[in-house]
Design a protein around this motif. Structure first.
Motif, mmCIF file in Angstrom:
data_model
loop_
_atom_site.group_PDB
_atom_site.id
_atom_site.type_symbol
_atom_site.label_atom_id
_atom_site.label_comp_id
_atom_site.label_asym_id
_atom_site.label_seq_id
_atom_site.Cartn_x
_atom_site.Cartn_y
_atom_site.Cartn_z
ATOM 1 N N GLU A 43 0.845 -1.053 0.073
ATOM 2 C CA GLU A 43 0.013 -0.122 -0.102
ATOM 3 C C GLU A 43 0.927 1.302 -0.011
ATOM 4 O O GLU A 43 2.080 1.179 0.352
ATOM 5 N N ARG A 55 1.794 19.251 5.295
ATOM 6 C CA ARG A 55 0.662 19.615 4.321
ATOM 7 C C ARG A 55 0.900 19.225 2.828
ATOM 8 O O ARG A 55 0.225 18.611 2.293
ATOM 9 N N ASN A 58 1.024 15.250 2.380
ATOM 10 C CA ASN A 58 -0.376 15.013 2.500
ATOM 11 C C ASN A 58 -0.838 15.001 1.027
ATOM 12 O O ASN A 58 -1.209 14.012 0.353
ATOM 13 N N ARG A 59 -0.659 16.108 0.349
ATOM 14 C CA ARG A 59 -0.839 16.374 -0.854
ATOM 15 C C ARG A 59 -0.280 15.418 -1.767
ATOM 16 O O ARG A 59 -0.910 14.729 -2.883
ATOM 17 N N GLY A 61 1.030 12.515 -1.349
ATOM 18 C CA GLY A 61 0.195 11.247 -1.211
ATOM 19 C C GLY A 61 -0.874 10.897 -1.928
ATOM 20 O O GLY A 61 -1.076 9.824 -2.595
ATOM 21 N N LYS A 62 -1.753 12.155 -1.931
ATOM 22 C CA LYS A 62 -3.144 11.874 -2.697
ATOM 23 C C LYS A 62 -2.652 11.840 -3.897
ATOM 24 O O LYS A 62 -3.401 11.227 -5.015
ATOM 25 N N LEU A 63 -1.887 12.661 -4.456
ATOM 26 C CA LEU A 63 -1.285 12.361 -6.097
ATOM 27 C C LEU A 63 -0.638 11.036 -6.185
ATOM 28 O O LEU A 63 -1.097 10.713 -7.293
ATOM 29 N N GLY A 65 -1.774 8.241 -4.938
ATOM 30 C CA GLY A 65 -2.540 7.317 -4.890
ATOM 31 C C GLY A 65 -3.396 7.566 -6.328
ATOM 32 O O GLY A 65 -3.883 6.597 -6.677
ATOM 33 N N LEU A 66 -3.563 8.929 -6.697
ATOM 34 C CA LEU A 66 -4.253 9.231 -7.911
ATOM 35 C C LEU A 66 -3.885 8.524 -9.175
ATOM 36 O O LEU A 66 -4.551 7.875 -10.156
ATOM 37 N N ARG A 68 -1.213 6.008 -9.030
ATOM 38 C CA ARG A 68 -0.591 4.769 -8.610
ATOM 39 C C ARG A 68 -0.431 3.588 -9.707
ATOM 40 O O ARG A 68 0.775 3.204 -9.745
#
Length: 80
Positions: A43, A55, A58-59, A61-63, A65-66, A68
């Motif tokens: 993961e 911050r 976190n951003r 990490g979201k990118l 994931g988007l 991946r």
């Protein structure tokens, strides 16, 4: 070091000569002098950070994931 994605000033890449034996699939993210490394499997997880604030991490990490699937595919294609 192939750059596989560019988003909002971030460069997503991996180093071709990393580790013997090779580490599991991961991506390095750079912007300016800051760098972070994220594991893609099993993961998404932060491996290390050098300079990004919470911050921004976190951003990123979201990118990760988007994107991946594309990042993981690029990893396997490069190291095949």
């Amino acid at each position: 070091m192939p750059v596989v994605l560019r988003v909002d000033g971030f460069r997503f890449l991996f180093y071709s000569n990393e580790g013997h034996p090779r580490e599991p699939a991961h991506i390095h993210v750079l912007r300016g002098r800051d760098e972070a490394k994220f594991w893609l499997l099993p993961e998404i997880a932060l491996a290390y950070n050098d300079g990004f604030n919470a911050r921004t991490l976190n951003r990123i990490g979201k990118l990760v994931g988007l994107h991946r699937d594309d990042l993981e595919s690029a990893w396997h294609e490069h190291f095949a």
